[in-house]
Design a protein around this motif. Sequence first.
Motif, short mmCIF file in Angstrom:
data_model
loop_
_atom_site.label_atom_id
_atom_site.label_comp_id
_atom_site.label_asym_id
_atom_site.label_seq_id
_atom_site.Cartn_x
_atom_site.Cartn_y
_atom_site.Cartn_z
N ALA A 17 -47.91 -40.80 -76.16
CA ALA A 17 -48.26 -40.47 -77.55
C ALA A 17 -49.63 -39.84 -77.67
O ALA A 17 -50.05 -39.45 -78.77
N GLY A 18 -50.40 -39.78 -76.57
CA GLY A 18 -51.71 -39.17 -76.60
C GLY A 18 -52.81 -40.06 -77.15
O GLY A 18 -53.82 -39.56 -77.64
N LEU A 19 -52.63 -41.39 -77.09
CA LEU A 19 -53.65 -42.30 -77.57
C LEU A 19 -54.75 -42.44 -76.53
O LEU A 19 -54.48 -42.73 -75.37
N ALA A 67 -51.92 -50.25 -81.98
CA ALA A 67 -51.65 -48.82 -82.14
C ALA A 67 -50.19 -48.62 -82.56
O ALA A 67 -49.28 -49.25 -82.01
N LYS A 68 -49.98 -47.77 -83.52
CA LYS A 68 -48.63 -47.53 -84.04
C LYS A 68 -48.43 -46.03 -84.25
O LYS A 68 -48.48 -45.53 -85.37
N PRO A 69 -48.18 -45.32 -83.17
CA PRO A 69 -47.99 -43.88 -83.32
C PRO A 69 -46.68 -43.51 -83.99
O PRO A 69 -46.55 -42.41 -84.52
N GLY A 70 -45.70 -44.41 -83.94
CA GLY A 70 -44.39 -44.12 -84.51
C GLY A 70 -43.90 -45.24 -85.41
O GLY A 70 -44.64 -45.76 -86.25
N GLN A 116 -60.59 -57.56 -81.44
CA GLN A 116 -60.88 -56.65 -80.36
C GLN A 116 -59.75 -56.66 -79.36
O GLN A 116 -59.04 -57.65 -79.22
N PRO A 117 -59.56 -55.57 -78.62
CA PRO A 117 -58.55 -55.58 -77.56
C PRO A 117 -58.84 -56.70 -76.57
O PRO A 117 -59.97 -56.90 -76.15
N GLY A 123 -57.26 -46.66 -88.20
CA GLY A 123 -57.77 -47.93 -87.71
C GLY A 123 -57.78 -48.03 -86.22
O GLY A 123 -58.30 -48.96 -85.64
N GLU A 124 -57.19 -47.05 -85.50
CA GLU A 124 -57.16 -47.07 -84.05
C GLU A 124 -57.90 -45.90 -83.43
O GLU A 124 -57.83 -45.70 -82.24
#
Length: 415
Positions: free
Chosen positions: A399-401, A94-97, A69-70, A17-18
């Motif tokens: 996190a590389g986003l 965003a939820k990388p972790g 939207q952001p 979703g991100e």
Amino acid sequence: MNDSPGWAVPGPSPSDGERPGASDGRDGAEGGTPPPAGGPKWSAEQPPPGEWSSPGTPQAPKAPQQLPQPGAGWGSYGGPQGPQGGQWGKPPAAKPGVIPLRPLDLGEILDGAVATMRTHWRTVLPITLVVATVVQVISVLVQKYTYADLAVTSDPGSGDSLKEAFDALGGSMVALLANGFVQLIGTIVATAMLTMIFSRAVLGHGSSIGEAWREARPQLLRLLGLTLLLALGGIVIVLVPLLPGILLRSVGIAVAGGLAALPLLIWLALKFSLASPALMLEKSSVITSLRRSSRLVQGSWWRIFGITALTGLITAFVSAIIVWPLTAVGLAIGFADSGMEGLENGTAATGWAPLILSAVGAVIAQTITMPIQSGVTVLLYVDQRIRREALDLELARAAGLENYAPDAAAPPTGG
């Protein structure tokens, strides 16, 4: 904004979703643009998939569903309805972790702590299990021999009973201080390593025990100094109001002084509660970490107090339901061995069976609750830095986003 070394490693790709370029459902049919309308049996403008009208009946298409939207404020979606039939809430982040990269609420902080323990249990649980086992083994030995000596030397019929009691009490105090020091060292080591594990779990990275130790080891002496300084400050805050009562030999004045010192002690404890993660993750000095904690807590004292108090109640309840049944079984075994005489002189509680069963319960409880307490503290620190210093930008980069945009309606504030 400090660049925390604990988040300097690259992370995984964004969560579902991100991802950049993800379709929002406004391009027509799946897989590309809809087929052109041309035949006499079809309307010139086609409705969205799943809402087809009968052939030949023109119908204006419905407005496409507005996804968050952001830049939209928390809880606002820019349209009259939220996604999926008007379900309102915070926009997805965003939820990388284990946590989303935005200001956290109570449930997300507790869930992040538990999720880290559940996901990275191969690293978290061995650390707390070893520390809790070492501490409890030493505690059992201290209680077995020091308390047994006190029980034996407390015979009032002996002419030297008072001298023997003081000697036994002095030896017990030395043993208890040694036991407390071992507990302190074990807690510091576990806290330092768990802090590093949680900092990497925020980015979705795992940690081995060796990696956590290598990252935590350079700061252990400073963390020990910070802990001792806070403990010494707490002792001074308590003793100063007690001195008038001690000097005047008045129990009432001493109690009043202690009660007067309690609010100040709680206030300072919360004010400096984020000093430990600040010291470990920012590689700062003891004094700098205290200042950082004071600034991060400022304006959010009651919120941090509520989350910390609730965490303490939860972990105390979990510990109680584990420790109390085993302690009761141990006391029952001790009573069966020594009878009423053992209850009167205290030997029923200092037998091997009650001490070992109580220690087993304490080991299990500490293995479970120690990561939760440490995790909540670390995530509170992360949350305060996201709110005040836009740490989410730093975390997203680590996190590389790609194309990460924070919530424009909640700009970071200085603090």
